[in-house]
Design a protein around this motif. Structure first.
Motif, PDB file in Angstrom:
ATOM      1  N   MET A 148      -3.667 -40.410 -29.449  1.00 18.64           N
ATOM      2  CA  MET A 148      -3.485 -40.057 -30.695  1.00 18.64           C
ATOM      3  C   MET A 148      -2.678 -41.307 -31.539  1.00 18.64           C
ATOM      4  O   MET A 148      -3.030 -41.571 -32.626  1.00 18.64           O
ATOM      5  N   ARG A 161      -5.578 -39.651 -34.943  1.00 18.97           N
ATOM      6  CA  ARG A 161      -5.214 -38.130 -34.652  1.00 18.97           C
ATOM      7  C   ARG A 161      -6.315 -37.160 -35.481  1.00 18.97           C
ATOM      8  O   ARG A 161      -5.998 -36.005 -35.263  1.00 18.97           O
ATOM      9  N   GLN A 168     -11.235 -34.655 -30.620  1.00 16.77           N
ATOM     10  CA  GLN A 168      -9.931 -34.925 -31.090  1.00 16.77           C
ATOM     11  C   GLN A 168      -9.068 -35.077 -29.923  1.00 16.77           C
ATOM     12  O   GLN A 168      -9.620 -34.612 -28.883  1.00 16.77           O
TER      13      GLN A 168
END
Lengths: 297, 243
Positions: free
Chosen positions: A114, A119, A217
């Motif tokens: 991240m 992110r 992600q």
């Protein structure tokens, strides 16, 4: 609703194959070390996120970026083994220590991604375009064939590795009896490192082929860890073919229950059915490749 | 061939071997006897690399093995048939034997390994019919034969044997010791650890008597059979069997 059935099954099979690939990662590591890798899903996440990073909207050809991501994830797997696992291994830590350690890894890695990469959720193009192919009554995204093809190749390759190569058998021997394996001249620590590299590389490959179907992600690792683990347990932890079958069952159940029951209770229904399977067959549907007898435990 | 010099091995603060010295000449069949807790198994574990050495040397043909890791000792020619056999239960008999030759995978031609496999199956014919069976499903005696066969597959120069007769019917134990005797007659160097002194002193030509981590006597096995110290150590043990 019933007319949707074939489509749901196909979708379930495709996602099931990804769960299966992840389950295979669990099984490979378990076969060599008896360690349950609770960071397995992070390798999948890394495969997708690193491909995105290297690809950079087309600066680097996609196959090159993907190969780079698999290689980098494999190296990260080796690094984790060296930094987090080997010190425990040398001190003969209890099995649960590894689980906790890998859980810590599974917390640190996504945060690092991240901070270092992004992110945001993102994806990259499918390998062979997006024009759906008609398959009987349903149309299927070409990427789905990549997923299924890769799963088949990996499953067959690993089955051959564990049943026909001396290195594969040596890996199993380590899981059964570390000391006796060393007496055979098997370099135990190098084999453990190899199993981490294999698991990480397999996870990354799964991440590379699945990302065009979903978005990736930093935080998608954990759900894949849990589903991969569930698939591995249902199939018989350590059994390569079982891991794939477990993944397919999980994927199809998930697709059907979220469509016919409710997307909210989908997981509950899926895991409920899995619970029943385990109650009937506690060691999974198939015999584990390395089944420890009571005496060895 | 092998010289163990002032070997000290400790489990934490407890010294299981407190300065043991012994030698084994090429082609010898040497025994180590002594009661439970004398340090016999500890000696073999230290020789095979499974236990670290606190002090002393293990010199095999001029090389000190004390710091050589376990997995590298088998390529130096040291193989062990451990107490309790420790065969790979979930793997087949054949796979167990193949793994015995693991350290030769790059150096030995396949035909040579296959010939060794045949030699082991000739030595223990009962294993031939069970080569596809999982090792865990074998009887105790068969597992012991497999453990010996697995060690032989490494083509050892020094074979370490830890209580190969333990828990076996006398007929089976005799069969295994007979096979070992034939191997020794062909030139294999063996170190036999046994709690059953009568058995060990009959099989070997020279023996060491251990007690509480020290060598308390050594000499020809024939002489030791008449040694009052051996009788004293084993007094009351005769006929009770190993436990």
């Amino acid at each position: 609703m019933l007319s949707l059935l074939p489509l749901l099954v196909v979708n379930g099979v495709v996602f099931g194959a990804i769960y299966g690939l992840n389950a295979v990662g669990f099984s490979v590591m378990y076969n060599a070390t008896n360690i349950i890798n609770f960071a397995q899903g992070e390798f999948l996440m890394l495969g997708g996120m690193l491909t995105l990073l290297f690809y950079g909207d087309g600066r680097v050809p996609l196959p090159v970026a993907a190969a780079g991501a698999v290689l980098a994830t494999t190296l990260i797997g080796l690094l984790i083994e060296r930094a987090a696992i080997r010190p425990l291994w040398r001190r003969r830590a209890k099995d649960w220590t590894y689980i906790f350690m890998l859980f810590a890894v599974a917390t640190v890695v996504p945060n690092a991604v991240m901070l270092a990469i992004s992110r945001d959720a993102a994806t990259f193009p499918a390998f062979s375009g997006t024009r759906p192919l008609a398959l009987g009554p349903v149309t299927v995204a070409p990427q789905a064939f990549w997923v299924l093809g890769l799963t088949a190749v990996v499953a067959l390759g690993l089955y051959g590795f564990f049943t026909h190569t001396l290195t594969g058998k040596a890996m199993k021997a380590i899981a059964v009896n570390r000391r006796a394996a060393a007496w055979m001249g098997i370099p135990v620590e190098r084999m453990v490192a190899l199993s981490f590299a294999l698991s990480a590389g397999l996870g990354a490959l799964a991440g590379v082929v699945v990302t065009p179907l979903i978005t990736t992600q930093f935080n998608i690792g954990l759900p894949f860890t849990l589903k991969g683990f569930a698939a591995a347990v249902i199939g018989g932890l350590g059994n390569i073919g079982g891991a794939i079958v477990g993944g397919l069952i999980l994927g199809v159940l998930e697709a059907l229950s979220s469509a016919f029951v409710s997307s909210m209770y989908g997981d509950a229904v899926t895991y409920g059915i899995l619970l029943v399977i385990l109650l009937v067959r506690p060691s999974g549907l198939f015999r584990p490749l390395v089944e420890l007898t009571e005496e060895e435990i | 061939m092998l010289a163990v010099e002032e070997l000290v091995v400790a489990y934490g603060r407890i010294q299981a071997l407190r300065g043991v010295s012994l030698t084994i000449g090429r082609g010898e069949y040497v025994g180590v006897i002594g009661p439970n807790g004398a340090g016999k198994t500890t000696l073999l574990l230290a020789l095979s690399g499974a236990l670290p050495v606190a002090a002393g040397r293990i010199v095999l043909d001029g090389e000190d093995l004390a710091r050589v890791p376990a997995h590298a000792r088998v390529s130096r020619g040291v193989a062990i048939v451990p107490e309790g056999r420790e065969v790979f239960g979930p793997l087949s008999v054949r796979e167990n034997l193949e793994l015995g030759a693991y350290h030769r995978r790059r150096t030995a031609p396949r035909a040579e390994v296959r010939a060794d496999l045949e030699m082991v199956l000739d030595l223990f014919p009962v294993l031939r019919g069970r080569s596809r069976q999982l090792a865990a499903t074998l009887s105790g005696g068969e597992q012991q034969m497999l453990a010996v066969g697995r060690a032989l597959m490494s083509r050892p120069r020094l074979l370490l044997l830890d209580e190969p007769s333990l828990g076996l019917a006398p007929v089976v134990a005799a069969e295994i010791l007979g096979a070992l005797g034939r191997l020794h007659a062909q030139g294999l160097t063996c170190l036999l650890v046994e709690q059953d002194a009568t058995l060990a002193l009959q099989a070997t030509s020279r023996s060491y008597v251990f007690r509480t981590g020290l060598v308390v006597a050594h000499g020809s096995s024939a002489e030791l059979r008449r040694n009052p110290l051996v009788e004293e150590i084993y007094l009351g043990r005769a006929g009770s069997g190993a436990c």
